[in-house]
Enzyme design. Sequence first.
Site, mmCIF file in Angstrom:
data_model
loop_
_atom_site.group_PDB
_atom_site.id
_atom_site.type_symbol
_atom_site.label_atom_id
_atom_site.label_comp_id
_atom_site.label_asym_id
_atom_site.label_seq_id
_atom_site.Cartn_x
_atom_site.Cartn_y
_atom_site.Cartn_z
ATOM 1 N N CYS A 7 8.710 7.582 2.590
ATOM 2 C CA CYS A 7 9.091 7.876 3.965
ATOM 3 C C CYS A 7 8.236 7.052 4.937
ATOM 4 C CB CYS A 7 8.936 9.344 4.339
ATOM 5 S SG CYS A 7 9.959 10.452 3.417
ATOM 6 N N ARG A 35 7.587 0.890 1.150
ATOM 7 C CA ARG A 35 7.051 2.201 0.772
ATOM 8 C C ARG A 35 8.012 2.976 -0.117
ATOM 9 N NH1 ARG A 35 3.066 3.826 4.751
ATOM 10 N NH2 ARG A 35 3.585 6.008 4.496
ATOM 11 N N TRP A 62 12.612 9.203 1.785
ATOM 12 C CA TRP A 62 12.576 9.259 0.323
ATOM 13 C C TRP A 62 12.837 10.722 -0.012
ATOM 14 C CZ3 TRP A 62 9.668 11.528 -3.653
ATOM 15 C CH2 TRP A 62 9.764 10.915 -4.901
ATOM 16 N N ASN A 87 7.870 13.004 8.081
ATOM 17 C CA ASN A 87 7.437 12.669 6.714
ATOM 18 C C ASN A 87 6.669 13.855 6.180
ATOM 19 O OD1 ASN A 87 8.241 10.089 7.093
ATOM 20 N ND2 ASN A 87 6.184 9.218 7.181
ATOM 21 N N GLY A 88 6.731 14.050 4.875
ATOM 22 C CA GLY A 88 5.930 15.114 4.282
ATOM 23 C C GLY A 88 6.819 16.225 3.760
ATOM 24 N N GLU A 128 -0.635 0.251 -18.905
ATOM 25 C CA GLU A 128 -0.236 -0.358 -17.639
ATOM 26 C C GLU A 128 0.981 -1.270 -17.843
ATOM 27 O OE1 GLU A 128 -0.576 0.133 -14.700
ATOM 28 O OE2 GLU A 128 -0.068 -1.720 -13.680
ATOM 29 N N LYS A 157 4.521 -0.878 -15.932
ATOM 30 C CA LYS A 157 5.144 -1.963 -15.154
ATOM 31 C C LYS A 157 6.576 -2.171 -15.614
ATOM 32 C CE LYS A 157 3.252 -2.218 -12.512
ATOM 33 N NZ LYS A 157 2.033 -1.589 -12.128
ATOM 34 N N GLU A 196 8.999 0.819 -14.726
ATOM 35 C CA GLU A 196 9.314 1.088 -13.320
ATOM 36 C C GLU A 196 10.217 0.033 -12.706
ATOM 37 O OE1 GLU A 196 5.919 1.393 -10.655
ATOM 38 O OE2 GLU A 196 4.834 -0.079 -11.828
ATOM 39 N N HIS A 244 1.286 8.519 -35.984
ATOM 40 C CA HIS A 244 1.200 9.984 -35.990
ATOM 41 C C HIS A 244 2.414 10.608 -35.329
ATOM 42 C CE1 HIS A 244 -2.791 9.915 -37.699
ATOM 43 N NE2 HIS A 244 -3.103 8.968 -36.818
ATOM 44 N N LYS A 281 6.165 3.420 -2.657
ATOM 45 C CA LYS A 281 4.893 2.711 -2.760
ATOM 46 C C LYS A 281 3.724 3.646 -2.488
ATOM 47 C CE LYS A 281 2.314 -0.961 -3.091
ATOM 48 N NZ LYS A 281 2.088 -1.395 -4.472
HETATM 49 C C1 F6R Z 1 2.761 1.620 -10.195
HETATM 50 C C2 F6R Z 1 2.160 2.135 -8.999
HETATM 51 C C3 F6R Z 1 1.826 3.576 -8.950
HETATM 52 C C4 F6R Z 1 0.563 3.810 -8.120
HETATM 53 C C5 F6R Z 1 0.340 5.313 -7.924
HETATM 54 C C6 F6R Z 1 -0.945 5.577 -7.172
HETATM 55 O O1 F6R Z 1 3.005 0.251 -10.107
HETATM 56 O O2 F6R Z 1 1.958 1.434 -8.045
HETATM 57 O O3 F6R Z 1 1.704 4.117 -10.223
HETATM 58 O O4 F6R Z 1 -0.514 3.224 -8.783
HETATM 59 O O5 F6R Z 1 1.405 5.853 -7.225
HETATM 60 O O6 F6R Z 1 -0.924 4.967 -5.932
HETATM 61 P P1 F6R Z 1 -2.244 4.633 -5.154
HETATM 62 O O7 F6R Z 1 -3.000 3.630 -5.942
HETATM 63 O O8 F6R Z 1 -1.793 4.100 -3.837
HETATM 64 O O9 F6R Z 1 -2.998 5.926 -5.037
#
Ligand code: F6R
Length: 600
Positions: free
Chosen positions: A2, A27, A73, A99-100, A477, A481, A484, A500, A595
Amino acid sequence: MCGIVGYIGNNDAKEILLKGLEKLEYRGYDSAGIAVKNADGVHVFKEKGRIADLRDNVDETVLSNTGIGHTRWATHGPPSKVNAHPHQSTSERFTLVHNGVIENYSALKREYLEGYTLKSDTDTEIIVLLIEKLVNEGNTVEEAFRSTLKLLKGSYAIALLDNQNDETIFVAKNKSPLLVGLGDDFNVVASDAMAMLQVTDQYVELMDKETVIVTKEKVTIHDLEGNEVSREPYTAELDASDIEKGTYPHYMLKEIDEQPAVMRKIISAYRNDDQELEINQDILSAMNDSDRIYIVAAGTSYHAGLVGKQFIENIAGIPVEVHVASEFSYNMPLLSEKPLFVFISQSGETADSRAVLVQIKELGHKSLTITNVPGSTLSREADYTLLLHAGPEIAVASTKAYTAQIAVLSILADVTARSKGIKPKFDLIHELGIVGTAMEALCEQKEEFEAIARDYLATTRNAFFIGRHLDYYVGLEGALKLKEISYIQAEGFAGGELKHGTIALIEEGTPVIALATQEAVNLGIRGNVKEVAARGANPCIISMKGLQEEDDRFVIPEVNEILTPLISVIPLQLISYYAALHRDCDVDKPRNLAKSVTVE
Ligand code: F6R
């Protein structure tokens, strides 16, 4: 997640609002809207989908100098035009974006809004209905606004227009980010400075539960008791070019390529005149005074925390626990006597992490935030901050922030160790320099990673990432990546753990991407690769120079073994990027994701 914008001044508000919303697209959102006010009243335009769809539906002929805008969002109710903001009161006198999450919205609806018909499924609509109800009962708009806020439980950033008042945008926030930007004969509202950098770089931070009256000449802030608060503006140190894609097709690719430069920026930001790494003395004292460090983070930042634990334990000799923020609040471990909490967050706004920060502050514990965004909520509210210096990260999938987090954690560990008199095993500045060069070499071999993505991931339904020791964390990680942005079901596993249970999922041709950068476990991970290959998997081994074997698909340059996560992740980022392209996915704005995750 949002985003809010607002403008009040002398220019046409709609274009400024739409441009602002475009800057907030990163975002994450699924619908958007604006409301602009002129002599004919308030005009609301909203649309499900992209800002471009909203733009197509905005009536170009409506001119106005005041307006608010929103990217949504979905939390309460699916993405739709009806649920998109702005929302209006019954008489349409009041128009509001939010927002929220209002946690007590059902209770408020039952208690105060019996007989009202709501048009949307949102928690937001009750706010605007309550304001109108209180005004109808004889309160001024300001009184109604404040009284309504007092009833709300949860998080909010709000901007409100009153059809009977041309002069004002009413603004408030609690737990959700919101800034006011200052201009010459205009003022703006924005969830983050990037949105309104087009018109100003002067911003005023807002604190929780403050209310703000924004006119084109003035910004007046009050606390919840109604006392006026004065606060100096700050200059947003953002370069407009940092937030443009330039010649890149996607922000993600640009940000992957920026990683070598970010390494250099971090070195120079943390290097003193004596060419030694340095961090703030108060942070060092907090590290040295603590008997255990609790790293709290989410998603990619959590993965960086897992690597950071290895640094702090192995280099600085302090025990570390790493916790997923969303679990911590109700599953708090038994704390040591002198804990130090380290919050890792690119955005500095993650609500799950913030909830833990609030909780541990109440317990009287010290906290350090490692973030990319100066002035973010987690930075403001923690005792100390270390900045990532990665520059704005716009793509939803985090890349350069992850490597920046790891680099800053290595510096924290190194400087702490020195301050304790522990003789360093290597010169970190030199080693990070080598990392930067290795990153560059990897970024120049994109065709190799495009080929891996094509060969292994173009059509697969699922994929596994395996590794041991530090490679395991990087594998987690890599899997995040890939899933997502390409929507391939991908999981990261410790090499020894697969057998396992999960090995049951290996079928003929299942891609298994294995990292082999750790000498001590090289034989072990290669044994795990053999196990999956024997069951039909299609293994892709990415090893480090010096440890490679004949059939390895790619060999990364050699760097200090403990720093390998900084470079072994780059092939995984690029493979994910190309896999997403092969599958026609929206790389920078993957579905369902935001984001900045500002709801718990
Ligand atoms: C994945 C990604 C998310 C953020 C998570 C935490 O690519 O970006 O998993 O890492 O939402 O966000 P921050 O780092 O902003 O607290």
